[in-house]
Enzyme design. Structure first.
Site, PDB file in Angstrom:
ATOM      1  N   ARG A 147       5.561 -15.830  26.910  1.00  6.29           N
ATOM      2  CA  ARG A 147       4.481 -16.807  26.740  1.00  6.29           C
ATOM      3  C   ARG A 147       4.002 -17.266  28.111  1.00  6.29           C
ATOM      4  NH1 ARG A 147       8.070 -20.922  23.197  1.00  6.29           N
ATOM      5  NH2 ARG A 147       8.474 -19.625  21.351  1.00  6.29           N
ATOM      6  N   ASN A 178      14.562 -11.342   9.419  1.00  3.05           N
ATOM      7  CA  ASN A 178      13.599 -12.368   9.046  1.00  3.05           C
ATOM      8  C   ASN A 178      12.345 -12.149   9.871  1.00  3.05           C
ATOM      9  OD1 ASN A 178      13.331 -15.294   7.661  1.00  3.05           O
ATOM     10  ND2 ASN A 178      12.285 -15.270   9.624  1.00  3.05           N
ATOM     11  N   HIS A 186       5.388 -14.666   4.613  1.00  3.12           N
ATOM     12  CA  HIS A 186       3.975 -15.007   4.491  1.00  3.12           C
ATOM     13  C   HIS A 186       3.131 -14.561   5.678  1.00  3.12           C
ATOM     14  CE1 HIS A 186       6.343 -18.909   5.189  1.00  3.12           C
ATOM     15  NE2 HIS A 186       6.143 -18.394   6.362  1.00  3.12           N
ATOM     16  N   ARG A 193       0.822  -1.202   0.000  1.00  4.09           N
ATOM     17  CA  ARG A 193       0.000   0.000   0.000  1.00  4.09           C
ATOM     18  C   ARG A 193       0.861   1.258   0.000  1.00  4.09           C
ATOM     19  NH1 ARG A 193      -3.643  -1.052   5.086  1.00  4.09           N
ATOM     20  NH2 ARG A 193      -4.280   1.103   4.605  1.00  4.09           N
ATOM     21  N   ASN A 250      -0.311  -1.253  14.982  1.00  2.00           N
ATOM     22  CA  ASN A 250      -0.024   0.173  14.866  1.00  2.00           C
ATOM     23  C   ASN A 250      -1.179   1.082  15.281  1.00  2.00           C
ATOM     24  OD1 ASN A 250      -1.422  -0.857  12.591  1.00  2.00           O
ATOM     25  ND2 ASN A 250      -0.866   0.928  11.380  1.00  2.00           N
ATOM     26  N   TYR A 251      -2.332   0.528  15.606  1.00  2.00           N
ATOM     27  CA  TYR A 251      -3.536   1.344  15.803  1.00  2.00           C
ATOM     28  C   TYR A 251      -4.223   0.959  17.105  1.00  2.00           C
ATOM     29  CZ  TYR A 251      -8.018   3.559  14.494  1.00  2.00           C
ATOM     30  OH  TYR A 251      -9.154   4.332  14.449  1.00  2.00           O
ATOM     31  N   TYR A 301       1.308  -8.628   8.645  1.00  2.00           N
ATOM     32  CA  TYR A 301       0.929  -7.232   8.428  1.00  2.00           C
ATOM     33  C   TYR A 301       1.988  -6.328   9.040  1.00  2.00           C
ATOM     34  CZ  TYR A 301      -1.213  -2.678   8.910  1.00  2.00           C
ATOM     35  OH  TYR A 301      -1.433  -1.330   8.856  1.00  2.00           O
TER      36      TYR A 301
END
Length: 213
Positions: A191, A128, A114, A84, A137-138, A117
């Site tokens: 975790r 990597n 793969h 984008r 980000n939001y 975002y």
């Protein structure tokens, strides 16, 4: 357009404002729109939409959407990537399937293979970025930026909650949520500790612990 090879030209759209470099190969079902510039020797494999973007020399695109973006020399994009506005992909990068990048700079030689975002970020060289990584980000009201240094490893299913920075040479383990800055050259893992209980699993499989509906 010097020595440009267009396969199946009846399926290809090229804007009158586009600039196509020498030796470019354009496969069927490509749409080169707006003020796009395609560098020498680039290859547009089938099914791309490229609009108002710059594609570097020797880059290869397949089945992807590139709008308002820059793809560096020798980079590979796709299939099914979405670059984008404001995406800048460095030289020799690999941007794979179902990767979306928006308003972000990806450093030379970095691989985002793969299902990831990356929005509003600066990612360094030779990194990597694993499968299922999200640059968060939001916050519902404002957008924030993330910085990842050179030579970092971002494991699968990592969430980077902006604003946050990851120092050079750091390793973020799979499944970690990073919500505060990471120093250079460290290993980060966050975790819940795995527990095993064979008796509980046996009861669950028999339906004793399950509440349907």
């Amino acid at each position: 357009m010097k020595n440009v090879k267009i396969l199946s030209p009846e399926t290809v759209t090229i804007s009158s404002e586009a600039v196509i470099g020498e030796g470019v190969v354009i496969y069927p079902n490509n749409h080169v729109l707006g003020k796009t510039v395609i560098g020498k020797g680039a290859v547009l494999l089938p099914n791309n939409i490229v609009e108002d973007s710059q594609i570097g020399e020797g880059a290869r695109l397949i089945a992807s959407v590139v709008r308002g973006a820059v793809v560096g020399e020798g980079a590979e994009v796709g299939p099914f990537a979405n670059l984008r506005k404001g995406a800048v992909i460095g030289r020799g990068c690999r941007i794979g399937d179902f990767v979306e990048i928006k308003n972000a700079v990806i450093g030379e030689g970095t691989k985002v293979s793969h299902l990831t975002y990356i929005g509003d970020a600066d990612v360094g060289r030779r990194c990597n970025v694993g499968c299922g990584v999200v640059f968060c980000n939001y916050d519902g009201k404002n957008k924030y930026r993330t910085s990842v240094g050179d030579d970092c490893f971002i494991g699968s299913n990592v969430n980077l909650v902006a604003p946050v920075s990851v120092g050079d040479g750091s390793f973020v383990a799979a499944g970690t949520t990073v919500a505060k800055d990471v120093e250079e050259g460290v290993f980060v893992i966050g975790r819940v500790r795995q527990e095993q209980n064979a008796r509980l699993a046996h009861k669950y499989c028999r339906g004793e612990e399950r509440k349907d509906g």
